[in-house]
Enzyme design. Structure first.
Site, PDB file in Angstrom:
ATOM      1  N   THR A 119      53.860  25.656  -0.074  1.00 52.24           N
ATOM      2  CA  THR A 119      55.185  25.038   0.016  1.00 52.24           C
ATOM      3  C   THR A 119      55.275  23.771  -0.841  1.00 52.24           C
ATOM      4  OG1 THR A 119      56.560  23.772   1.569  1.00 52.24           O
ATOM      5  CG2 THR A 119      54.279  23.979   2.150  1.00 52.24           C
ATOM      6  N   ASP A 120      56.494  23.401  -1.198  1.00 54.13           N
ATOM      7  CA  ASP A 120      56.677  22.133  -1.922  1.00 54.13           C
ATOM      8  C   ASP A 120      56.470  20.927  -0.991  1.00 54.13           C
ATOM      9  OD1 ASP A 120      58.986  22.414  -0.374  1.00 54.13           O
ATOM     10  OD2 ASP A 120      60.390  22.127  -2.040  1.00 54.13           O
ATOM     11  N   GLU A 121      56.425  21.199   0.332  1.00 57.02           N
ATOM     12  CA  GLU A 121      56.320  20.079   1.276  1.00 57.02           C
ATOM     13  C   GLU A 121      54.985  19.352   1.171  1.00 57.02           C
ATOM     14  OE1 GLU A 121      57.993  20.867   5.145  1.00 57.02           O
ATOM     15  OE2 GLU A 121      59.282  22.435   4.334  1.00 57.02           O
ATOM     16  N   LYS A 153      49.208  22.841   5.403  1.00 63.10           N
ATOM     17  CA  LYS A 153      49.359  23.652   4.189  1.00 63.10           C
ATOM     18  C   LYS A 153      48.609  22.995   3.024  1.00 63.10           C
ATOM     19  CE  LYS A 153      51.535  26.920   3.681  1.00 63.10           C
ATOM     20  NZ  LYS A 153      51.179  28.367   3.896  1.00 63.10           N
ATOM     21  N   TYR A 165      52.736  20.174   9.736  1.00 64.82           N
ATOM     22  CA  TYR A 165      52.876  21.445   8.985  1.00 64.82           C
ATOM     23  C   TYR A 165      52.437  21.261   7.537  1.00 64.82           C
ATOM     24  CZ  TYR A 165      55.233  24.929   6.058  1.00 64.82           C
ATOM     25  OH  TYR A 165      55.502  25.888   5.101  1.00 64.82           O
TER      26      TYR A 165
HETATM   27  P1  NAD Z   1      57.527  32.986   9.264  1.00 66.77           P
HETATM   28  O1  NAD Z   1      57.265  31.958  10.305  1.00 66.77           O
HETATM   29  O2  NAD Z   1      58.844  33.672   9.223  1.00 66.77           O
HETATM   30  O3  NAD Z   1      56.408  34.133   9.346  1.00 66.77           O
HETATM   31  C1  NAD Z   1      55.053  33.862   9.512  1.00 66.77           C
HETATM   32  C2  NAD Z   1      54.365  35.175   9.882  1.00 66.77           C
HETATM   33  O4  NAD Z   1      52.949  34.919  10.019  1.00 66.77           O
HETATM   34  C3  NAD Z   1      54.831  35.763  11.221  1.00 66.77           C
HETATM   35  O5  NAD Z   1      55.066  37.150  11.083  1.00 66.77           O
HETATM   36  C4  NAD Z   1      53.651  35.502  12.163  1.00 66.77           C
HETATM   37  O6  NAD Z   1      53.538  36.470  13.198  1.00 66.77           O
HETATM   38  C5  NAD Z   1      52.491  35.553  11.194  1.00 66.77           C
HETATM   39  N1  NAD Z   1      51.305  34.815  11.669  1.00 66.77           N
HETATM   40  C6  NAD Z   1      51.262  33.553  12.177  1.00 66.77           C
HETATM   41  N2  NAD Z   1      50.007  33.220  12.502  1.00 66.77           N
HETATM   42  C7  NAD Z   1      49.223  34.286  12.177  1.00 66.77           C
HETATM   43  C8  NAD Z   1      47.842  34.541  12.269  1.00 66.77           C
HETATM   44  N3  NAD Z   1      46.995  33.640  12.770  1.00 66.77           N
HETATM   45  N4  NAD Z   1      47.381  35.733  11.827  1.00 66.77           N
HETATM   46  C9  NAD Z   1      48.228  36.682  11.337  1.00 66.77           C
HETATM   47  N5  NAD Z   1      49.544  36.493  11.245  1.00 66.77           N
HETATM   48  C10 NAD Z   1      50.047  35.304  11.661  1.00 66.77           C
HETATM   49  O7  NAD Z   1      57.209  32.273   7.881  1.00 66.77           O
HETATM   50  P2  NAD Z   1      57.882  32.412   6.451  1.00 66.77           P
HETATM   51  O8  NAD Z   1      59.054  31.510   6.372  1.00 66.77           O
HETATM   52  O9  NAD Z   1      58.019  33.834   6.115  1.00 66.77           O
HETATM   53  O10 NAD Z   1      56.743  31.752   5.542  1.00 66.77           O
HETATM   54  C11 NAD Z   1      55.707  32.548   4.971  1.00 66.77           C
HETATM   55  C12 NAD Z   1      54.817  31.668   4.120  1.00 66.77           C
HETATM   56  O11 NAD Z   1      55.585  31.039   3.101  1.00 66.77           O
HETATM   57  C13 NAD Z   1      54.149  30.521   4.884  1.00 66.77           C
HETATM   58  O12 NAD Z   1      52.833  30.381   4.424  1.00 66.77           O
HETATM   59  C14 NAD Z   1      54.968  29.300   4.539  1.00 66.77           C
HETATM   60  O13 NAD Z   1      54.199  28.131   4.595  1.00 66.77           O
HETATM   61  C15 NAD Z   1      55.397  29.634   3.122  1.00 66.77           C
HETATM   62  N6  NAD Z   1      56.654  29.020   2.671  1.00 66.77           N
HETATM   63  C16 NAD Z   1      57.805  29.202   3.397  1.00 66.77           C
HETATM   64  C17 NAD Z   1      58.998  28.665   2.914  1.00 66.77           C
HETATM   65  C18 NAD Z   1      60.296  28.879   3.653  1.00 66.77           C
HETATM   66  O14 NAD Z   1      61.318  28.300   3.269  1.00 66.77           O
HETATM   67  N7  NAD Z   1      60.354  29.695   4.693  1.00 66.77           N
HETATM   68  C19 NAD Z   1      59.013  27.935   1.718  1.00 66.77           C
HETATM   69  C20 NAD Z   1      57.820  27.778   1.019  1.00 66.77           C
HETATM   70  C21 NAD Z   1      56.649  28.332   1.501  1.00 66.77           C
HETATM   71  P1  TYD Z   2      64.181  23.701   8.018  1.00 61.35           P
HETATM   72  O1  TYD Z   2      64.951  24.961   7.861  1.00 61.35           O
HETATM   73  O2  TYD Z   2      63.492  23.458   9.324  1.00 61.35           O
HETATM   74  O3  TYD Z   2      63.150  23.645   6.799  1.00 61.35           O
HETATM   75  P2  TYD Z   2      62.177  22.428   6.310  1.00 61.35           P
HETATM   76  O4  TYD Z   2      62.114  21.399   7.367  1.00 61.35           O
HETATM   77  O5  TYD Z   2      60.884  23.149   6.137  1.00 61.35           O
HETATM   78  O6  TYD Z   2      62.771  21.929   5.030  1.00 61.35           O
HETATM   79  O7  TYD Z   2      65.135  22.488   7.742  1.00 61.35           O
HETATM   80  C1  TYD Z   2      65.832  22.353   6.521  1.00 61.35           C
HETATM   81  C2  TYD Z   2      66.548  21.033   6.530  1.00 61.35           C
HETATM   82  O8  TYD Z   2      67.569  21.061   7.545  1.00 61.35           O
HETATM   83  C3  TYD Z   2      65.653  19.867   6.916  1.00 61.35           C
HETATM   84  O9  TYD Z   2      66.077  18.712   6.180  1.00 61.35           O
HETATM   85  C4  TYD Z   2      65.917  19.664   8.395  1.00 61.35           C
HETATM   86  C5  TYD Z   2      67.371  20.051   8.531  1.00 61.35           C
HETATM   87  N1  TYD Z   2      67.762  20.665   9.828  1.00 61.35           N
HETATM   88  C6  TYD Z   2      68.909  20.218  10.484  1.00 61.35           C
HETATM   89  O10 TYD Z   2      69.596  19.285  10.026  1.00 61.35           O
HETATM   90  N2  TYD Z   2      69.260  20.810  11.648  1.00 61.35           N
HETATM   91  C7  TYD Z   2      68.535  21.823  12.218  1.00 61.35           C
HETATM   92  O11 TYD Z   2      68.885  22.330  13.309  1.00 61.35           O
HETATM   93  C8  TYD Z   2      67.359  22.295  11.519  1.00 61.35           C
HETATM   94  C9  TYD Z   2      66.517  23.400  12.088  1.00 61.35           C
HETATM   95  C10 TYD Z   2      67.022  21.672  10.322  1.00 61.35           C
END
Ligand code: NAD
Ligand code: TYD
Length: 360
Positions: free
Chosen positions: A135-137, A164, A160
């Site tokens: 992630t960019d975080e 990561k 989190y």
């Molecule tokens: P999500 O929370 O929707 O899904 C995570 C999945 O991992 C779930 O299906 C969960 O059951 C599985 N999981 C959790 N712990 C596990 C374990 N110990 N063993 C096997 N499976 C396990 O997450 P997402 O949003 O799809 O994110 C996927 C990846 O992308 C993550 O690594 C996250 O850090 C990264 N990422 C997400 C975003 C975003 O905006 N969602 C952005 C950048 C990077």
């Molecule tokens: P989120 O979807 O949790 O992603 P991340 O924290 O990983 O960027 O949140 C996106 C942005 O929205 C973040 O600045 C937090 C804000 N946010 C709200 O303002 N209200 C909400 O209910 C949630 C879940 C997030």
């Protein structure tokens, strides 16, 4: 031999989109194994269509934990896995604030275990790939200007993002120390179908359709760089196939929006597809009227923005979905699949939400 890709966390948001993308849109002829623990965030049904079409032939679902070395070793051997794509993670910043333990377990120890299993099975092979989704975080919070590049120093600020960041360092260490062919992608905020409704966009949609308050943390001025999930999937596919071992690629939408802007755009998209006049839950209000400012997230990163110059230049990637197009596709999906979403919002999630959000 058939090429086999092990995708971890494939029942979650991005992982399920990735598996669908690989099997339907890339011409990949091999097998995909989906190893997922099915935490609150994972839903096997996210890939129901894929199970029907490819199940038992080119798609295999295995319930399991990436921390389970016995299981991971058996899978790599049994299916002759030559590519691992790690999506499995605990992913919600708010949850990491309330309880960081699972984040350390899965995001750090789990990745360490996957790396060890890959190293033990692949030995010195170079025709294999370990791709880690990050992630960019990990780069921390930006002020008003500037964007994250691959060389921006790490500065994670939530449990989190710290977990990561730790996993990214481990993955790189396995390249430098053991020569494991790894790649990493650091992506900005994704949105699209199958996202768990704890995240901003589906949460806001869920609340808006129900005519409930849409919670905006703080002043709504925090900025995120949004990317439609399929654009992320295409970037990962390109990196696995054309990216150089040992390299990191930043992936972003070049689509910075303040949270308030994002929610207003979402309300407009919703109004187009389900006008308020046709939604009795609105009781005559506009979707925007539901915006409710709530207490800010502790340590809330102010701004993220990604410079995707490297992946554009090296691999020819660019996002294909504009924000409005992507949002409308998301809203349309949500409205068709709201029953699915209701299932995702299970009792435990509702209880968690109630406990953690009512006081805000
Ligand atoms: P999500 O929370 O929707 O899904 C995570 C999945 O991992 C779930 O299906 C969960 O059951 C599985 N999981 C959790 N712990 C596990 C374990 N110990 N063993 C096997 N499976 C396990 O997450 P997402 O949003 O799809 O994110 C996927 C990846 O992308 C993550 O690594 C996250 O850090 C990264 N990422 C997400 C975003 C975003 O905006 N969602 C952005 C950048 C990077
Ligand atoms: P989120 O979807 O949790 O992603 P991340 O924290 O990983 O960027 O949140 C996106 C942005 O929205 C973040 O600045 C937090 C804000 N946010 C709200 O303002 N209200 C909400 O209910 C949630 C879940 C997030």
């Amino acid at each position: 031999m058939t090429k086999t890709m092990l995708v971890t966390g494939g029942a979650g948001f991005i992982g399920s989109n990735f598996i669908r993308f690989v099997l339907k849109k890339t011409g990949f002829k091999g097998r995909v194994i989906n190893l997922d623990k099915l935490t609150y965030a994972g839903l096997r049904e996210n890939l129901h269509d894929i199970e029907l079409r490819f199940g038992g032939k080119r798609y295999f679902f295995i319930k399991g934990d990436i921390c389970d070395s016995k299981k991971v070793n058996i899978i790599i051997k049994k299916y002759a896995v030559s590519v691992i794509v790690n999506f499995a993670a605990e992913t919600h910043v708010d949850r990491s604030i309330h309880g960081p333990k699972d984040f350390i377990e899965t995001n750090i120890n789990g990745v360490f275990n996957l790396l060890e299993c890959a190293r033990a099975n692949w030995k010195d092979r170079k025709d294999v790939r370990f791709h880690h989704i990050s992630t960019d975080e990990v780069f921390g919070s930006l002020v008003k200007t500037g964007r994250f590049t691959e060389t921006t120093p790490y500065d994670p600020r939530s449990p989190y993002s710290a977990s990561k960041a730790a996993s990214d360092h481990l993955v790189r260490a396995y390249f430098h120390t053991y020569g494991l062919p790894v790649t990493i992608s650091n992506c900005s905020n994704n949105y699209g179908p199958y996202q768990h409704p704890e995240k901003l966009i589906p949460l806001a949609l869920f609340k808006a359709v129900a005519g409930e308050g849409i919670p905006v943390y703080g002043d709504g001025g925090n900025t995120r760089d949004w990317l439609f999930v399929e654009d992320h999937c295409r970037a990962v596919w390109l990196i696995i196939n054309k990216g150089k071992a040992g390299k990191t690629y930043n992936v972003g939408g070049n689509c910075e929006k303040k949270n308030l802007e994002t929610i207003k755009a979402l309300c407009l998209a919703l109004e187009k597809i389900r006008p308020r006049a046709k939604n009795p839950a609105l009781k005559g209000r506009r979707y925007e009227d539901l915006i409710t400012f709530v207490k800010d997230r502790p340590g809330h990163d102010r701004r993220y923005a990604i410079d995707s110059g490297k992946i554009k230049k090296a691999l020819g990637w660019k996002p294909l979905f504009g924000f409005n197009k992507g949002l409308e596709a998301t809203v349309a999906w949500y409205l068709v699949y709201s029953a699915h979403l209701k299932k995702t919002v299970d009792a435990s999630y509702r209880a968690w939400l109630k406990k953690n959000y009512t006081e805000r």
